[in-house]
Design an enzyme around this catalytic site. Structure first.
Site, PDB file in Angstrom:
ATOM      1  N   ASN A  80      44.880  -4.097  28.487  1.00 41.55           N
ATOM      2  CA  ASN A  80      44.570  -2.794  27.904  1.00 41.55           C
ATOM      3  C   ASN A  80      44.131  -2.944  26.447  1.00 41.55           C
ATOM      4  O   ASN A  80      44.234  -4.028  25.848  1.00 41.55           O
ATOM      5  CB  ASN A  80      45.800  -1.897  27.998  1.00 41.55           C
ATOM      6  N   LYS A  85      44.880  -9.347  23.224  1.00 41.87           N
ATOM      7  CA  LYS A  85      43.853 -10.305  23.675  1.00 41.87           C
ATOM      8  C   LYS A  85      43.312 -11.134  22.517  1.00 41.87           C
ATOM      9  O   LYS A  85      43.109 -12.346  22.656  1.00 41.87           O
ATOM     10  CB  LYS A  85      42.709  -9.533  24.369  1.00 41.87           C
ATOM     11  N   THR A  87      44.776 -11.952  19.691  1.00 38.54           N
ATOM     12  CA  THR A  87      45.794 -12.927  19.285  1.00 38.54           C
ATOM     13  C   THR A  87      45.839 -14.103  20.249  1.00 38.54           C
ATOM     14  O   THR A  87      45.935 -15.269  19.840  1.00 38.54           O
ATOM     15  CB  THR A  87      47.173 -12.247  19.221  1.00 38.54           C
ATOM     16  N   GLU A 155      37.063 -12.947  26.678  1.00 37.90           N
ATOM     17  CA  GLU A 155      37.746 -11.665  26.531  1.00 37.90           C
ATOM     18  C   GLU A 155      37.129 -10.628  27.468  1.00 37.90           C
ATOM     19  O   GLU A 155      35.982 -10.263  27.330  1.00 37.90           O
ATOM     20  CB  GLU A 155      37.654 -11.178  25.080  1.00 37.90           C
TER      21      GLU A 155
END
Length: 283
Positions: A80, A85, A87, A155
């Site tokens: 979400n 993501k 990090t 990502e």
């Protein structure tokens, strides 16, 4: 009714495929679909075999596939908004022989001086298809870019763009049915004709409440208008897709990492799962 600008963006998807493959759409249709056909100029091949996704419904027969891709591993980091993501990607970016591809957010914020990301949050019914068409294009570009390392960590994906964010706009009544139908047609064409390899999906499972708190803390301009209800609906779509596996096609195994914890604990979780992630193509 489709806007001229949206039509232009959609047709750029076809130009993108042709540019990468150095062939025209008509020549692809006339190529030898019953045999392996090498497209040397673009480094792609038309291949007649099972997809690495291990899903029989998404075989790669007749699809465009990057040459040598079966020797490399592709990992998608899904989750979400504000699930951590960035990090996670920053942590693994320090690993040798691994490349990281972040979401092309800077492109979504500036298309020849326009900010379709901000416009979508301000008026999703008007600008939803504009942003999501461009997201689809830019994510496809990410998927098709040459790999520079044995492992690629990416990502999100063109799949979550469709299954989570387009779907959420439509189900919430903020995307007209005709816009949803057009985006679905384009997504189906892409996934039918182009191999988008993935070996592992890492799902950073985070509660909507935690995401909302993090979102408020980081204060990105476009995200200030995102309510908790939006995060709750996108969370449920992620759960249905990756946990319950009851909504859409799942292209790879899923590694779930609970991600409600603070930064030191999350770094420990990433280290614990390092081997599983970096050897994804052996799963």
């Amino acid at each position: 009714m489709m806007l001229p600008g949206c039509v232009t963006l959609l047709f750029r998807c076809v130009r993108l495929v042709s540019a990468h493959c150095a062939v025209s759409p008509s020549s692809l249709m006339s190529a030898g679909w019953n045999r392996r056909t090498w497209l040397s100029a673009g480094g792609f091949t038309l291949i007649h075999s099972r997809a690495r996704s291990r899903a029989p419904s998404h075989e790669t027969a007749g699809k465009l596939m990057r040459s040598g891709e079966d020797k490399k591993a592709v990992v998608w980091i899904e989750g979400n908004i504000a699930s951590g993501k960035t990090t996670c990607l920053e942590y693994f970016s320090k690993t040798s022989n691994l490349e990281v591809l972040t979401e092309p957010v800077s492109k979504w914020r500036n298309v020849r001086g326009h900010n379709p990301l901000a416009l979508m949050y301000q008026d999703p019914e008007r600008w939803g298809i504009t942003l999501q068409t461009y997201v689809q294009l830019t994510m496809l570009d990410r998927h098709m870019s040459p790999m520079s390392a044995p492992v690629r960590m990416m990502e999100r994906s063109i799949f979550s763009a469709k299954y989570i964010f387009v779907e959420n706009l439509f189900r919430s009544g903020k995307m007209p049915e005709v816009d949803y139908a057009v985006l679905t047609e384009w997504f189906d064409w892409i996934t039918t004709n182009i191999s988008i390899p993935v070996d592992l999906i890492v799902y950073l499972q985070t509660s909507p409440q935690t995401c909302h708190e993090r979102l408020m803390q980081r204060c990105r301009e476009e995200e200030k208008v995102i309510p908790l209800e939006y995060l709750e609906s996108t969370h449920q779509l992620y759960e249905d897709w990756l946990i319950k596996r009851s909504s859409f096609f799942l292209p790879a195994p899923v590694l779930v990492i609970p991600a409600d914890q603070d930064l030191p604990n999350m770094l420990d979780r990433y280290e614990e799962n390092r081997d599983k992630i970096l050897t994804a193509n052996n799963l």
